[in-house]
Write a protein that holds these residues in place. Structure first.
Motif, mmCIF file in Angstrom:
data_model
loop_
_atom_site.group_PDB
_atom_site.id
_atom_site.type_symbol
_atom_site.label_atom_id
_atom_site.label_comp_id
_atom_site.label_asym_id
_atom_site.label_seq_id
_atom_site.Cartn_x
_atom_site.Cartn_y
_atom_site.Cartn_z
ATOM 1 N N SER A 19 2.565 -5.479 -60.504
ATOM 2 C CA SER A 19 1.863 -5.687 -61.768
ATOM 3 C C SER A 19 0.363 -5.549 -61.546
ATOM 4 N N VAL A 20 -0.336 -5.152 -62.588
ATOM 5 C CA VAL A 20 -1.794 -5.085 -62.523
ATOM 6 C C VAL A 20 -2.353 -6.494 -62.709
ATOM 7 N N GLY A 21 -3.140 -6.936 -61.755
ATOM 8 C CA GLY A 21 -3.713 -8.270 -61.820
ATOM 9 C C GLY A 21 -5.207 -8.230 -62.051
ATOM 10 N N THR A 22 -5.846 -9.333 -61.803
ATOM 11 C CA THR A 22 -7.299 -9.370 -61.831
ATOM 12 C C THR A 22 -7.825 -8.543 -60.655
ATOM 13 N N PRO A 23 -9.092 -8.175 -60.656
ATOM 14 C CA PRO A 23 -9.628 -7.447 -59.495
ATOM 15 C C PRO A 23 -9.394 -8.191 -58.185
ATOM 16 N N GLN A 24 -9.494 -9.512 -58.207
ATOM 17 C CA GLN A 24 -9.283 -10.301 -56.996
ATOM 18 C C GLN A 24 -7.822 -10.232 -56.539
ATOM 19 N N GLU A 25 -6.899 -10.294 -57.492
ATOM 20 C CA GLU A 25 -5.487 -10.222 -57.152
ATOM 21 C C GLU A 25 -5.122 -8.822 -56.642
ATOM 22 N N THR A 26 -5.676 -7.806 -57.282
ATOM 23 C CA THR A 26 -5.415 -6.438 -56.827
ATOM 24 C C THR A 26 -5.935 -6.226 -55.413
ATOM 25 N N GLN A 27 -7.102 -6.776 -55.112
ATOM 26 C CA GLN A 27 -7.649 -6.643 -53.765
ATOM 27 C C GLN A 27 -6.775 -7.355 -52.749
ATOM 28 N N ALA A 28 -6.247 -8.520 -53.109
ATOM 29 C CA ALA A 28 -5.351 -9.232 -52.201
ATOM 30 C C ALA A 28 -4.101 -8.393 -51.920
ATOM 31 N N PHE A 29 -3.578 -7.732 -52.944
ATOM 32 C CA PHE A 29 -2.425 -6.848 -52.769
ATOM 33 C C PHE A 29 -2.773 -5.682 -51.853
ATOM 34 N N LYS A 30 -3.917 -5.048 -52.080
ATOM 35 C CA LYS A 30 -4.330 -3.915 -51.253
ATOM 36 C C LYS A 30 -4.472 -4.326 -49.787
ATOM 37 N N ASP A 31 -5.140 -5.446 -49.558
ATOM 38 C CA ASP A 31 -5.350 -5.902 -48.182
ATOM 39 C C ASP A 31 -4.029 -6.159 -47.474
ATOM 40 N N ALA A 32 -3.101 -6.788 -48.202
ATOM 41 C CA ALA A 32 -1.805 -7.087 -47.596
ATOM 42 C C ALA A 32 -1.005 -5.810 -47.345
ATOM 43 N N LEU A 33 -1.048 -4.874 -48.288
ATOM 44 C CA LEU A 33 -0.289 -3.636 -48.133
ATOM 45 C C LEU A 33 -0.821 -2.796 -46.973
ATOM 46 N N VAL A 34 -2.124 -2.774 -46.777
ATOM 47 C CA VAL A 34 -2.718 -2.053 -45.650
ATOM 48 C C VAL A 34 -2.139 -2.569 -44.338
ATOM 49 N N GLU A 35 -2.020 -3.884 -44.232
ATOM 50 C CA GLU A 35 -1.487 -4.476 -43.001
ATOM 51 C C GLU A 35 0.010 -4.181 -42.847
ATOM 52 N N VAL A 36 0.760 -4.388 -43.902
ATOM 53 C CA VAL A 36 2.215 -4.288 -43.809
ATOM 54 C C VAL A 36 2.681 -2.850 -43.615
ATOM 55 N N ALA A 37 2.079 -1.917 -44.375
ATOM 56 C CA ALA A 37 2.528 -0.524 -44.344
ATOM 57 C C ALA A 37 1.686 0.340 -43.411
ATOM 58 N N CYS A 38 0.745 -0.292 -42.690
ATOM 59 C CA CYS A 38 -0.110 0.440 -41.728
ATOM 60 C C CYS A 38 -0.863 1.590 -42.411
ATOM 61 N N LEU A 39 -1.518 1.253 -43.521
ATOM 62 C CA LEU A 39 -2.284 2.242 -44.274
ATOM 63 C C LEU A 39 -3.749 2.182 -43.872
ATOM 64 N N GLU A 40 -4.488 3.220 -44.257
ATOM 65 C CA GLU A 40 -5.936 3.163 -44.102
ATOM 66 C C GLU A 40 -6.508 2.209 -45.126
ATOM 67 N N SER A 41 -7.481 1.425 -44.735
ATOM 68 C CA SER A 41 -8.078 0.461 -45.671
ATOM 69 C C SER A 41 -9.015 1.159 -46.646
#
Length: 373
Positions: free
Chosen positions: A351-373
């Motif tokens: 789901s689309v969240g607040t900018p802060q929630e979206t950033q938390a999702f991005k940070d976690a996904l970078v770690e879990v899926a080994c993506l570029e930050s």
């Protein structure tokens, strides 16, 4: 000597045996992005207006509410005129306790034993449950690889199954895909030829989030009395906790729903809450614009990191494709981010969240899926 206690069996309908109730995971984590809620709580002004309206309604709670909720229907018609430019009479609007109950009314009125409801998968997982609960047969056609719907395939499927009800989610859940008018028109034309009649319901629960230039099926109502367009106040209005859904259709369509609804099904408190929120529609729609921008930026970010993302006209994004999507889902949850494991194999929905929630999702996904930050 005490006689043996006889424990009678419950006469549960056979088709319900062993079935678990519908529900997404409801977990207490810092970032909840799994059920497509509006991440913004009502403003202080909206809360105050709702509170005052509910207080006024409470003075008459010894009486039943307006069974036909005429004032709310007029307010919803006025809102749709501004939102979509479509003029409707209040008698063309119907409301209930969430769009779930609206859909159930439709299946109660137009479905039933010996009748069929049809949709195109993947789509909203509650649709087959509405059919099951009304003893309506359930069949699905298939969407394309991009989750669109080929008009020729849709027409052929309708001709093959001769349904009484066709359910089209646009934007579609869980994919976010909106249908072009030509596809809806093809379905309407095919439905008009079904022996015994067929209604078409375009579910626009996420309609306010559609991208510029994406039409609403409301524009087709005037020429198609067998069409209904369903909406909700849960998403764009941020009223998921109030449970208010509604539809627009011909007066004959709406009149059919009045036959199957329970008496006084929409409480005075619910009516007061919805009308108060509608008074703040301009403020709330401005908030919707910011969520659209956040969604589009998230789609770009995911694609820039090599992921496949479905085009979205909703307030969520379906992305993938992962060899083990559950491991990705669990890894995000372990980092305090809850999204939804739903849709075709390999895909996940956020789901689309607040900018802060979206950033938390991005940070976690970078770690879990080994993506570029």
């Amino acid at each position: 000597m005490t006689a043996d206690l006889v424990r009678p069996e419950l006469p549960l309908r056979p088709e319900l045996a062993g079935i678990a109730p519908y529900g997404a995971p409801h977990l207490h984590v810092p970032t909840v992005l799994n059920v497509n809620e509006n991440p913004y709580a009502p403003s202080a002004e909206v809360v105050a207006d709702i509170a005052a309206a509910v207080a006024e309604a409470a003075t008459g709670l010894n009486r039943y509410p307006d069974r036909d909720f005429r004032a709310l229907r007029a307010d919803l018609a006025a809102y749709l005129l501004v939102e979509s430019g479509v003029g409707l009479a209040p008698e063309q609007v119907w409301a209930a306790n969430g769009s779930n109950e609206v859909m159930l009314h439709i299946l109660q009125a137009f479905g039933g034993p010996g009748r069929t409801a049809l949709s195109f998968a993947p789509t909203y997982s509650m649709y087959p449950e509405y059919a099951r609960d009304t003893s309506t047969a359930w069949v699905t056609g298939r969407r394309e690889e991009d989750f669109g719907l080929d008009p020729d395939v849709a027409v052929a499927t309708i001709e093959r199954h001769a349904p009484s009800v066709v359910l089209l989610a646009s934007p579609n859940n869980p994919t976010g895909t909106a249908l072009p008018a030509r596809t809806v028109l093809a379905v309407l034309d095919a439905a008009a030829r079904v022996p015994g009649g067929c209604v078409v319901v375009v579910d626009e629960a996420y309609g306010e989030f559609r991208r510029t230039g994406t039409p609403s099926a409301l524009e087709l109502l005037a020429d198609h009395p067998h069409l209904a367009v369903s909406r909700t106040m849960s998403k764009a209005f941020g009223l998921a906790g109030a449970r208010v859904g509604y539809l627009a259709a011909s007066t004959a369509f709406v009149d059919a729903l009045t036959v199957v609804r329970l008496p006084y099904h929409l409480s005075a408190v619910t009516q007061a809450t919805a009308r108060a929120a509608l008074r703040h529609a301009p403020e709330l729609m401005a908030q919707v614009g910011s969520l659209r921008d956040e969604r589009d930026a998230l789609v770009t970010w995911l694609r820039d990191r090599g992921l496949t993302v479905a085009d979205s006209d909703a307030n969520f994004v379906l992305f993938g494709v992962f060899d083990d999507r559950h491991a990705i889902w669990q890894g995000l949850l372990d980092r305090g981010v809850l999204i939804r494991e739903v849709g075709p194999d390999g895909w996940l929905r956020v789901s689309v969240g607040t900018p802060q929630e979206t950033q938390a999702f991005k940070d976690a996904l970078v770690e879990v899926a080994c993506l570029e930050s």
